[in-house]
Write a protein that holds these residues in place. Structure first.
Motif, PDB file in Angstrom:
ATOM      1  N   CYS A 197      -6.646  -1.655   0.735  1.00 42.52           N
ATOM      2  CA  CYS A 197      -5.392  -1.116   1.268  1.00 42.52           C
ATOM      3  C   CYS A 197      -5.496   0.383   1.529  1.00 42.52           C
ATOM      4  N   SER A 198      -6.202   1.079   0.668  1.00 47.28           N
ATOM      5  CA  SER A 198      -6.380   2.524   0.838  1.00 47.28           C
ATOM      6  C   SER A 198      -7.216   2.857   2.067  1.00 47.28           C
ATOM      7  N   ALA A 199      -8.018   1.917   2.513  1.00 49.80           N
ATOM      8  CA  ALA A 199      -8.906   2.151   3.652  1.00 49.80           C
ATOM      9  C   ALA A 199      -8.243   1.860   4.999  1.00 49.80           C
ATOM     10  N   LEU A 200      -6.960   1.491   5.002  1.00 51.20           N
ATOM     11  CA  LEU A 200      -6.259   1.236   6.263  1.00 51.20           C
ATOM     12  C   LEU A 200      -5.997   2.538   7.020  1.00 51.20           C
ATOM     13  N   GLY A 201      -5.418   3.488   6.347  1.00 52.80           N
ATOM     14  CA  GLY A 201      -5.055   4.753   6.962  1.00 52.80           C
ATOM     15  C   GLY A 201      -3.969   5.416   6.128  1.00 52.80           C
ATOM     16  N   TYR A 240       1.041   7.716  11.976  1.00 55.89           N
ATOM     17  CA  TYR A 240       0.111   6.971  11.134  1.00 55.89           C
ATOM     18  C   TYR A 240      -1.299   7.206  11.672  1.00 55.89           C
ATOM     19  N   ILE A 241      -2.188   7.627  10.793  1.00 59.67           N
ATOM     20  CA  ILE A 241      -3.578   7.896  11.143  1.00 59.67           C
ATOM     21  C   ILE A 241      -4.438   6.779  10.570  1.00 59.67           C
ATOM     22  N   ASP A 283     -12.679   2.578   9.793  1.00 57.50           N
ATOM     23  CA  ASP A 283     -12.964   1.149   9.602  1.00 57.50           C
ATOM     24  C   ASP A 283     -11.690   0.313   9.474  1.00 57.50           C
ATOM     25  N   CYS A 284     -10.615   0.775  10.072  1.00 58.17           N
ATOM     26  CA  CYS A 284      -9.314   0.115   9.938  1.00 58.17           C
ATOM     27  C   CYS A 284      -9.353  -1.350  10.375  1.00 58.17           C
ATOM     28  N   LEU A 285      -9.985  -1.641  11.487  1.00 59.15           N
ATOM     29  CA  LEU A 285     -10.035  -3.022  11.976  1.00 59.15           C
ATOM     30  C   LEU A 285     -10.714  -3.930  10.953  1.00 59.15           C
ATOM     31  N   PRO A 309       3.720   0.703  10.482  1.00 58.65           N
ATOM     32  CA  PRO A 309       3.393   1.968  11.156  1.00 58.65           C
ATOM     33  C   PRO A 309       2.092   1.892  11.965  1.00 58.65           C
ATOM     34  N   LEU A 310       1.124   1.143  11.476  1.00 60.41           N
ATOM     35  CA  LEU A 310      -0.144   0.978  12.188  1.00 60.41           C
ATOM     36  C   LEU A 310       0.087   0.316  13.547  1.00 60.41           C
TER      37      LEU A 310
END
Length: 81
Positions: free
Chosen positions: A11-15, A22-23, A27-29, A64-65
């Motif tokens: 979850c922390s690696a989403l943005g 939202y940034i 590696d979000c995908l 937000p993403l």
């Protein structure tokens, strides 16, 4: 409820939210796909869904993403699937 360490890291690696924007992380995908894998592997206790709900991942990250990157088809499709 304490969030599973691997799920928390994912979850922390989403943005992150910076002001009103939202940034997404690079590696979000892949991170969204990993969240989907977590959900597919969960059992009848729905523990993963509960942890994601408690952390408000939908409200704080996924919505937000999608709002910020609605033109990014791979991200949009992965989140909506």
């Amino acid at each position: 409820m304490v969030m599973h360490v691997e799920l928390q890291a994912t979850c922390s690696a989403l943005g992150y939210l910076e002001g009103n924007k939202y940034i997404k992380e690079p590696d979000c995908l892949e991170t969204v796909k990993e969240l989907i894998r977590f959900l597919r592997r969960e059992d009848d206790t729905c523990d993963i869904r509960r942890q994601l709900g408690d952390a408000q991942i939908l409200q704080k990250d996924l919505v937000p993403l999608v709002k910020q990157y609605h033109n990014d088809k791979p991200i949009f499709d992965a989140v909506i699937s």
